[in-house]
Every structure is written in C-alpha cells, then in structure tokens.
Scaffold this motif. Structure first.
Motif, PDB file in Angstrom:
ATOM      1  N   ASN A 211       0.814  -1.217   0.000  1.00  0.00           N
ATOM      2  CA  ASN A 211       0.000   0.000   0.000  1.00  0.00           C
ATOM      3  C   ASN A 211       0.844   1.262   0.000  1.00  0.00           C
ATOM      4  O   ASN A 211       0.460   2.268  -0.606  1.00  0.00           O
ATOM      5  CB  ASN A 211      -0.936  -0.007   1.215  1.00  0.00           C
ATOM      6  CG  ASN A 211      -2.115  -0.948   1.039  1.00  0.00           C
ATOM      7  OD1 ASN A 211      -3.124  -0.597   0.424  1.00  0.00           O
ATOM      8  ND2 ASN A 211      -2.002  -2.146   1.570  1.00  0.00           N
TER       9      ASN A 211
ATOM     10  N   GLN B 181      -1.708   1.086   6.917  1.00  0.00           N
ATOM     11  CA  GLN B 181      -2.717   0.124   6.473  1.00  0.00           C
ATOM     12  C   GLN B 181      -2.587  -1.228   7.180  1.00  0.00           C
ATOM     13  O   GLN B 181      -3.047  -2.251   6.665  1.00  0.00           O
ATOM     14  CB  GLN B 181      -2.624  -0.087   4.956  1.00  0.00           C
ATOM     15  CG  GLN B 181      -2.849   1.157   4.121  1.00  0.00           C
ATOM     16  CD  GLN B 181      -4.305   1.594   4.075  1.00  0.00           C
ATOM     17  OE1 GLN B 181      -5.151   0.847   3.641  1.00  0.00           O
ATOM     18  NE2 GLN B 181      -4.573   2.805   4.528  1.00  0.00           N
TER      19      GLN B 181
ATOM     20  N   SER C  49      -5.821   6.651   2.063  1.00  0.00           N
ATOM     21  CA  SER C  49      -5.874   5.382   1.344  1.00  0.00           C
ATOM     22  C   SER C  49      -5.294   5.527  -0.059  1.00  0.00           C
ATOM     23  O   SER C  49      -5.547   6.520  -0.739  1.00  0.00           O
ATOM     24  CB  SER C  49      -7.319   4.891   1.239  1.00  0.00           C
ATOM     25  OG  SER C  49      -7.906   4.767   2.518  1.00  0.00           O
TER      26      SER C  49
END
Length: 434
Positions: free
Chosen positions: A93, A295, A386
């Motif tokens: 991520n 994350q 995100s």
C-alpha cells in the motif's frame, strides 16, 4: 473548442494543451470509476502516466524533485514497513500511495490549472452519470430510507463525487477563457447535480457544497472588483461566516441540532462513528509515536479489527476505517504521521489562500473551495490516507498548483499596472465574444 494543438502545445485562447487534456480526462476517469467497475482501469491509469514519465524522464524527474512536501507522508508510510504489524500489506500500500503521489505531481506539472480543471470536471461528470445510471440504492438512516449510491458503494462518497462535479462545473462556467463547449458542459453539470444530491440523501454534502459554492462565488466576484473594494467584500464575508458559526453553536447547545437530525432520520451517533472514535482513543496510546504501520490495522486475524468488523456488521472482514482522518492516521502512523499529514494539509490550504487573495479567479477559487470540502470531511471520512482514493491523488495536485499559483502571482505583482490584472499564465488578448 478552437482547434487542436500540435502535440504538447496550447491551442486557442484557452491555452489548453489538448493531448495532455485528453490524457488527463481519460486516465482520471478510469482511476475514479475503477473502484466500482474493474481494477484493470487503475492499472491503465498507472501505465498511462508511467509512459508519460518515460517519454521525458529527465524533465519529469526534475519536476518530482521540486515537489518534496507531498512525498513526506508516502515516504513515512513506506518507512513504517520496518515496524508494521503486517509488513507485506504496508509495503504494497505504501508503494501504491507513493506512485499515486508522483503521478499527481506530474499531472499538475504537465498542464495549466485551467486545463486540468476542465478535464477534472468532465471526468467527474462521466463518473456521476455512470454512477447514477446504475440506479444502485442502499438503505440509510434510522427510518431505512433508500439513498442512491451509484457504483461507489456509499452514499457519502457518491455525494462527494456530485459535489466535486458541481464545484468544478461552476468554476469552469465562471471562467470566460474556457472553451464554449466545456462551459456548456459545466452548465449541464450544475443542472443535473441538485436532484442527484437529493437522491443521495447526504445532508452533510449539501451543507458543505453550499458553503464551497459560496466561497467560489465570493472570490469570483472579488476578481471583478477593484483592489480597493476587495477588502470590504472579504470583511463582509468574514462577518457572515462568524454569524453562521455562532448560529450553529447556539443550535447545538440548545439541542435543536440533535432534534433536526432525528427528524431527518439521522442517527445521532453518526451511524456508530462515536463508538469507533472512543475505541480509537483507547488504541492510540498503545503505539502513540509511530503507530502500528501504514494500512496494518484493518487486517484479518487482528483482534481489534475483527471485533470492530463484527460491531459494524462487515461480513467480508475487509476494508473499513475509523471514519476520522486524524484518528486513522494516529493509529496507523502515530503522532508523527499526524504531524506530517497536518503540515501537508496546512501547506495546501495556505498556498491556495495566498493565490486566491493575490489573484482571485475561478481556478484559484476552485482550489480553495475544493480543499475546504475535503477538510470539512476529515472529521467523519477518510479521503487522503488510502491509496487510489480521489483525495490521495488530488492532494499532490492541489499542492503543486497552489505553489505554482503563488509563484506566478508574485511574478505578476511586479508587472506594470496594465498587465497586473491578467490571470497567471495568460497573455494580453481581447476578451472573446460570448
């Protein structure tokens, strides 16, 4: 449109680089709707801008090195791999967030703000129309009302898409230098937006959009006033904002605000968010400085994550967050991450404000207004943390354009008086006929 440019060169009075405009529009459309259609579109987005980087590697590398601030959070997220509770998840991520940030900088450096703004508006228009065409709805509120969610799986996120479409459409429509066809598309977006926003049943989005459009209108109007009259307009606007804040606080203290929420079928716990925040308050002190890793909290077999998934009826045991940008950042990246993210958001806001005050125009007003919408959502949503979210892409774009605008307005300030009223990036030219 006033003719097609030669590759890489602006065309017509709008000064839009059409090859880059189409690249931006198509790639952003795929990026935005990939969440509801296919991840292949995300891969195409990455491939498109990777090829752009490789076409002019030296120039693009210089552009990336001149924009250090947006990379602070992705690099810290990548560093958190060293102490992450889920190393592989954090590494994947963090790399994705780093790539998205770099592409955001490239998009902003490849074209003027006017070109990006109209491409962004068209992308949002397509995303909203595609989302509305699916007709997907979900039950919301304590009364079980059905709200339109489109392809995005959330009424609040779909309402955000509608809000950004209307805000960018208003900015394009207010800019006389935009091509006529794009301004007509902006008018179309403003017409279809309100009924779709009502069907999304998001009171928060309606309120923030109303304030953002007011902000955009304020600075668009200021751009048409003389320098002597602008301070008076800003003072009146500040007094109006203070009056609105005071009214809100009075309604909240008197219980009227809670009563209005209940009458509208809204949960006063903000659909379980208050419980999530109380759990976050208890979890942050366990890893206060650096967090559990980027994350790395919402992973299966994590005791706390599994419990919160059960509480929120998340059967898939995948995704989810604390519905608060700062809580989520503190848990994943600690107080250090909160400081880095807060500094980045503050820099974006200050740069946009300086640019719009020095040279009020629709493009600069859009930067301020859109930033205000995202900041207002930080209390209840997660837009900037995100990878592959629209906020994560827009953050480096807004920062880059804000910094460029401040530099250009500073240069324009040293021009002769007859040139000082021109907008950044414009050449002296007659006003086009309407």
């Amino acid at each position: 449109m006033r003719g097609v440019a030669m590759a890489g060169r602006p065309a017509g009075q709008a000064g839009i680089d059409w090859p880059i405009w189409w690249t931006t529009f198509l790639s952003l459309t795929g990026y935005n709707i990939a969440v509801g259609i296919s991840p292949v579109l995300t891969a195409m987005f990455l491939l498109c801008w990777s090829l752009y980087f490789l076409a002019w590697p030296t120039r693009n590398l210089d552009r990336l090195l001149l924009a250090p601030l947006p990379f602070a959070l992705p690099l810290f997220a990548l560093a958190s791999t060293l102490w992450s509770q889920a190393t592989a998840v954090t590494l994947r991520n963090a790399i994705e967030l780093l790539l998205v940030t770099g592409i955001g900088v490239l998009i902003a450096r490849a074209q003027r703000l006017r070109g990006f703004l109209s491409a962004f508006m068209c992308m949002m228009l397509v995303s909203v129309v595609v989302g509305a065409a699916t007709g997907r709805r979900a039950a919301v509120g304590v009364h079980g009302d059905m709200a339109l969610i489109g392809i995005f799986g959330s009424k609040n996120y779909f309402a955000l898409m509608i809000s950004m479409m209307m805000l960018s459409a208003a900015a394009v429509l207010a800019d006389m230098w935009q091509p006529r066809l794009l301004r007509l598309l902006g008018l179309f977006g403003l017409v279809i937006g309100p009924p779709l926003l009502v069907m999304a049943k998001s009171l928060g989005a309606m309120l923030t959009l109303f304030l953002a459009l007011g902000c955009l209108g304020l600075f668009a109007l200021a751009g048409r006033l003389s320098h002597r009259l602008r301070p008076a307009l800003y003072i009146l606007a500040a007094l109006l904002v203070l009056a609105m804040v005071a009214t809100f606080l009075l309604l909240q203290d008197s219980g009227v605000f809670e009563m209005l929420l209940r009458s509208a079928g809204k949960d006063t716990s903000l659909t379980g968010r208050t419980f999530l925040w109380s759990r976050a308050d208890g979890l942050i002190p366990l890893h206060p400085l650096l967090g559990v890793g980027y994350q790395a909290f919402w992973v299966q077999e994590s005791v706390e994550a599994e419990g919160l998934w059960r509480f929120s009826d998340i059967i898939s045991r995948f995704g989810f967050h604390f519905h608060n940008l700062y809580y989520e950042t503190a848990i994943e990246l600690g107080y250090v991450g909160v400081v880095i993210l807060g500094t980045t958001l503050a820099a974006v806001t200050v740069a946009a404000l300086i640019a719009v005050i020095r040279r009020p125009c629709p493009e600069h007003a859009f930067l301020v207004s859109a930033t205000a919408i995202f900041l207002s959502r930080a209390y209840v949503e997660l837009d900037f943390l995100s990878p592959f979210s629209i906020g994560s892409l827009l953050l480096p774009i807004f920062w880059s354009y804000g910094v460029q605008a401040v530099a250009e307005t500073r240069r324009l300030g040293r021009r002769p008086v007859w040139q000082a009223d021109m907008r950044p990036g414009e050449q002296p030219m007659p006003i086009p006929a309407r």
